[in-house]
Motif scaffolding. Structure first.
Motif, PDB file in Angstrom:
ATOM      1  N   ALA A 102       0.736  -1.208   0.057  1.00 53.21           N
ATOM      2  CA  ALA A 102      -0.064   0.106  -0.279  1.00 53.21           C
ATOM      3  C   ALA A 102       0.925   1.306   0.004  1.00 53.21           C
ATOM      4  O   ALA A 102       0.505   2.285  -0.189  1.00 53.21           O
ATOM      5  N   GLY A 103       2.000   0.870   0.201  1.00 56.39           N
ATOM      6  CA  GLY A 103       3.192   2.035   0.222  1.00 56.39           C
ATOM      7  C   GLY A 103       2.626   3.140   1.456  1.00 56.39           C
ATOM      8  O   GLY A 103       3.157   4.384   0.815  1.00 56.39           O
ATOM      9  N   LEU A 104       2.648   2.781   3.045  1.00 56.18           N
ATOM     10  CA  LEU A 104       3.099   2.903   3.996  1.00 56.18           C
ATOM     11  C   LEU A 104       3.795   3.722   4.478  1.00 56.18           C
ATOM     12  O   LEU A 104       3.734   4.422   5.106  1.00 56.18           O
ATOM     13  N   PHE A 105       5.188   2.794   3.702  1.00 51.85           N
ATOM     14  CA  PHE A 105       5.607   3.163   4.654  1.00 51.85           C
ATOM     15  C   PHE A 105       7.078   3.320   3.743  1.00 51.85           C
ATOM     16  O   PHE A 105       7.933   3.279   2.756  1.00 51.85           O
ATOM     17  N   GLU A 106       8.040   4.335   5.033  1.00 47.90           N
ATOM     18  CA  GLU A 106       9.822   4.579   4.280  1.00 47.90           C
ATOM     19  C   GLU A 106      10.064   4.123   3.687  1.00 47.90           C
ATOM     20  O   GLU A 106      10.509   2.599   4.370  1.00 47.90           O
ATOM     21  N   LYS A 107      10.820   4.172   2.361  1.00 47.04           N
ATOM     22  CA  LYS A 107      12.174   3.426   2.174  1.00 47.04           C
ATOM     23  C   LYS A 107      12.956   3.149   2.794  1.00 47.04           C
ATOM     24  O   LYS A 107      13.767   4.217   2.875  1.00 47.04           O
ATOM     25  N   LEU A 108      13.460   2.615   4.107  1.00 53.77           N
ATOM     26  CA  LEU A 108      14.367   2.254   4.976  1.00 53.77           C
ATOM     27  C   LEU A 108      15.808   2.971   4.100  1.00 53.77           C
ATOM     28  O   LEU A 108      16.333   1.855   3.332  1.00 53.77           O
ATOM     29  N   ASP A 109      17.548   3.603   4.449  1.00 50.78           N
ATOM     30  CA  ASP A 109      18.270   3.799   4.155  1.00 50.78           C
ATOM     31  C   ASP A 109      19.073   2.960   5.538  1.00 50.78           C
ATOM     32  O   ASP A 109      19.543   2.972   6.177  1.00 50.78           O
ATOM     33  N   LEU A 110      19.723   1.876   5.424  1.00 47.39           N
ATOM     34  CA  LEU A 110      20.262   0.975   5.974  1.00 47.39           C
ATOM     35  C   LEU A 110      21.292   1.837   6.477  1.00 47.39           C
ATOM     36  O   LEU A 110      22.651   0.712   7.625  1.00 47.39           O
ATOM     37  N   SER A 111      22.478   1.688   5.742  1.00 44.05           N
ATOM     38  CA  SER A 111      23.657   3.025   6.318  1.00 44.05           C
ATOM     39  C   SER A 111      23.665   3.330   7.534  1.00 44.05           C
ATOM     40  O   SER A 111      24.173   3.494   8.268  1.00 44.05           O
TER      41      SER A 111
END
Length: 351
Positions: A102-111
């Motif tokens: 659903a596109g609810l979440f931030e795409k996380l920067d794993l760095s």
């Protein structure tokens, strides 16, 4: 009102770098106080306040405000409110998958999440797509009162025994382990669930119905059910075991062969106003130091591979051989047909 407690030294050490750096100890609290809104299961709230929230608040000069409820309740609340103020949300794998779609979440920067490198391989895989981070693994088992159960329970199959008529509770289809309950019913019939989309499973659940007192939505409901004698056995996630056994010390819990595992996932609301603080909280939650504390205090099995427990400490958690042998629910299979399962479940068990 939030309780204020002394900080644990180990937690202070692990948070180095989470605030503004100085030459003395690596971190000081920022001068501007923020509020992190955490959508959480809310189980053992007092312990979480003491062991998890208060140390983080003190070291980051912030407040944590919790929004509690079942995973389904909280997911619905977030997904239906485009102006939600939630920063971080804890959900099961199934609902996390829905939120990703659903596109609810931030795409996380794993760095920005240095502790990801220390995670067990399967948890690291979940984090790899950047949509969420697994902070604990849990599985389902059987808890029962040996004084009233009437038979020796050794497996999930034993719950179909007529001796248990009107004596058991199982998780509702809408809960974390609801879909796994359908898998277990299919296993009881000896059928691969993907071959018939659950047809055999719902036949098995119909056969189990006479034994079921309630399909529960909150594991906390089981406390009163066992205390009053309303139920004598239940299928439950291992995360709820400490609370149940504290209230009823005579209960016995075990994890049968063929159990199913679930990861609880931390995700960041794409509309969060405090994303930097959200990253700090997630990194803190998956550190070996905190996961050692939460493993012992909250029965949360670690996803950080540096955490070690004795056999006694890990008795009621998905750890070691239990974690290695637990099966996984395939939510890429389940989610597209889940609405149909919910309908069948309600017609089969809730009528």
């Amino acid at each position: 009102m939030k309780k204020r407690v002394a900080l644990f030294l180990s937690v202070m050490i692990l948070l180095t770098g989470c605030g503004t750096t100085n030459a003395n100890n690596g971190t000081v609290a920022s001068t501007e106080k923020q509020t992190l809104i955490l959508s959480t299961f809310g189980l053992s709230a007092d312990i979480s306040e003491e062991k998890v929230y208060s140390p983080f608040e003190s070291l980051n000069n912030c407040d944590i405000v919790t929004d509690t409820g079942t995973a389904a309740e909280r997911y619905t609340k977030l997904s239906s409110d485009p102006d939600s103020t939630v920063d971080v949300i804890e959900l099961s794998q199934a609902l996390t998958a829905q939120g990703i779609s659903a596109g609810l979440f931030e795409k996380l920067d794993l760095s920005k999440l240095t502790n990801v490198s220390d995670m067990i391989d399967v948890a690291k895989t979940f984090a790899g797509d950047g949509n969420g981070v697994a902070y604990t693994i849990n599985s389902m088992g059987i808890i029962y009162n040996p004084a009233t159960v009437g038979l020796e329970i050794k497996s999930f199959d034993d719950l179909w025994n007529a001796v248990l008529k009107g004596k058991i509770a199982i998780p509702d289809i809408t809960t974390t382990f609801g879909p796994a309950m359908v898998y277990i019913a299919s296993d009881h019939k000896g059928v691969n669930i993907k071959t018939d989309n659950g047809t055999a499973a719902f036949k098995a659940l119909s056969e189990l119905k006479p034994n079921i007192v309630k399909t529960y939505t909150k594991s906390s409901d089981l406390v009163n059910m066992f205390t009053s004698g309303e139920v004598t056995a239940a299928i439950v996630g291992d995360f709820a075991v400490p609370v149940l056994m504290k209230a009823n010390p005579n209960l016995v819990y075990f994890t049968p062969k063929g159990t199913y595992a679930n990861f609880n996932i931390l995700s960041v609301n794409k509309n969060s106003k405090h994303k930097d603080l959200a990253y700090k909280y997630i990194n803190y939650r998956i550190s070996s130091e905190l996961q050692t504390i939460t493993g012992l205090a909250l029965n949360e099995a670690p996803t950080n591979k540096k955490v070690t427990f004795t056999a006694a400490e890990a008795a009621n958690m998905t750890y070691g051989d239990v974690a290695a042998n637990a099966k996984a629910v395939d939510y890429s299979f389940v989610n597209p047909i889940l609405n149909s399962w919910v309908d069948q479940w309600n017609r089969t068990l809730n009528n």
